[in-house]
Design a protein around this motif. Structure first.
Motif, PDB file in Angstrom:
ATOM      1  N   ASP A  91       0.770  -1.409  -0.019  1.00  0.00           N
ATOM      2  CA  ASP A  91       0.507   0.035  -0.343  1.00  0.00           C
ATOM      3  C   ASP A  91       0.697   1.345   0.197  1.00  0.00           C
ATOM      4  O   ASP A  91       0.310   2.204   0.157  1.00  0.00           O
ATOM      5  CB  ASP A  91      -0.792  -0.065   1.220  1.00  0.00           C
ATOM      6  N   MET A  92       2.183   1.469   0.053  1.00  0.00           N
ATOM      7  CA  MET A  92       3.616   2.541  -0.031  1.00  0.00           C
ATOM      8  C   MET A  92       3.215   2.565  -1.269  1.00  0.00           C
ATOM      9  O   MET A  92       3.847   1.937  -2.466  1.00  0.00           O
ATOM     10  CB  MET A  92       4.362   1.730   0.311  1.00  0.00           C
ATOM     11  N   ALA A  93       3.146   4.440  -1.986  1.00  0.00           N
ATOM     12  CA  ALA A  93       3.498   4.737  -3.217  1.00  0.00           C
ATOM     13  C   ALA A  93       4.614   5.482  -3.711  1.00  0.00           C
ATOM     14  O   ALA A  93       5.063   5.998  -2.015  1.00  0.00           O
ATOM     15  CB  ALA A  93       2.275   5.539  -4.017  1.00  0.00           C
ATOM     16  N   ILE A  94       5.628   5.184  -4.746  1.00  0.00           N
ATOM     17  CA  ILE A  94       6.558   6.026  -4.100  1.00  0.00           C
ATOM     18  C   ILE A  94       6.631   6.463  -5.821  1.00  0.00           C
ATOM     19  O   ILE A  94       6.870   5.831  -6.958  1.00  0.00           O
ATOM     20  CB  ILE A  94       8.170   5.154  -4.221  1.00  0.00           C
ATOM     21  N   THR A  95       7.106   7.960  -6.145  1.00  0.00           N
ATOM     22  CA  THR A  95       7.088   8.241  -6.460  1.00  0.00           C
ATOM     23  C   THR A  95       8.876   8.860  -6.768  1.00  0.00           C
ATOM     24  O   THR A  95       9.569   9.266  -5.874  1.00  0.00           O
ATOM     25  CB  THR A  95       6.481   9.953  -6.688  1.00  0.00           C
ATOM     26  N   THR A  96       9.187   9.276  -7.715  1.00  0.00           N
ATOM     27  CA  THR A  96      10.845  10.186  -7.917  1.00  0.00           C
ATOM     28  C   THR A  96      10.526  11.282  -8.784  1.00  0.00           C
ATOM     29  O   THR A  96       9.421  11.553  -9.709  1.00  0.00           O
ATOM     30  CB  THR A  96      11.532   9.122  -8.919  1.00  0.00           C
ATOM     31  N   LEU A 116      12.016   1.516 -13.985  1.00  0.00           N
ATOM     32  CA  LEU A 116      12.027   2.023 -12.940  1.00  0.00           C
ATOM     33  C   LEU A 116      10.816   1.528 -11.974  1.00  0.00           C
ATOM     34  O   LEU A 116       9.313   2.417 -12.611  1.00  0.00           O
ATOM     35  CB  LEU A 116      12.209   3.594 -12.446  1.00  0.00           C
ATOM     36  N   ASP A 117      10.893   0.738 -10.933  1.00  0.00           N
ATOM     37  CA  ASP A 117       9.621   0.662  -9.908  1.00  0.00           C
ATOM     38  C   ASP A 117       8.818   1.577  -9.085  1.00  0.00           C
ATOM     39  O   ASP A 117       8.526   1.249  -7.867  1.00  0.00           O
ATOM     40  CB  ASP A 117      10.102  -1.299  -9.372  1.00  0.00           C
ATOM     41  N   VAL A 118       8.724   2.271  -9.873  1.00  0.00           N
ATOM     42  CA  VAL A 118       7.924   3.578  -8.835  1.00  0.00           C
ATOM     43  C   VAL A 118       6.262   3.831  -9.741  1.00  0.00           C
ATOM     44  O   VAL A 118       6.217   3.206 -10.947  1.00  0.00           O
ATOM     45  CB  VAL A 118       8.960   4.895  -9.091  1.00  0.00           C
TER      46      VAL A 118
END
Length: 153
Positions: free
Chosen positions: A19-24, A52-54
């Protein structure tokens, strides 16, 4: 080098909670209203966007040094693209019509429901900040919210 960085970031986030969203944020520098790099995303786009796994990308698109929107064609379904169309380096407000036109241009390459609008970078990437007053920063944020509401409701 970008392929190495993609592998390193993917290794760092591989055990993230579901449930964690990661952005860059792909930054070209933001020191006292100046920048350090220029050029489009063309060279890195296919690998960056597809490998990229974001969950999303904050991209600088506030002026010509950012290149065109064509590289967005590599953004897979489900990943968000936050278009940094509003500069945080100068106090002049962008035209809402110009922002909407540019979002329409980007939507030729990635679906509108995967696009968001933001400032191109933060207002203060370093302690010295940028050459904008508090009121100018607030005006920029209001512009972003107003245009986003007009487009996405």
């Amino acid at each position: 080098m970008h392929l190495r960085y993609i592998k390193q970031i993917n290794a760092a986030v591989k055990d993230k909670p579901a449930d964690m969203a990661i952005t860059t944020h792909i930054c070209r520098g933001n020191y006292r209203s100046s920048w350090a790099a220029s050029g489009g995303y063309d060279f890195v786009a296919e690998a960056l966007f597809s490998e990229l796994d974001v969950d999303g990308f904050f991209l600088e698109y506030d002026d010509e040094r950012s290149g065109g929107f064509e590289p967005l064609r590599f953004v897979p379904k489900g990943k968000m693209v936050v278009l940094g169309l509003v500069t945080t380096k100068r106090p002049e407000l962008e035209s809402p019509d110009d922002l909407k036109r540019r979002i329409d241009e980007a939507a030729k390459y990635v679906p509108l429901d995967q696009i968001c609008l933001s400032g191109q970078c933060g207002f203060s990437s370093t302690v010295e900040g940028n050459a904008l007053t508090y009121d100018e920063q607030v005006a920029k944020l209001r512009l972003i919210v107003d245009v986003a509401r007009q487009i996405w409701g």
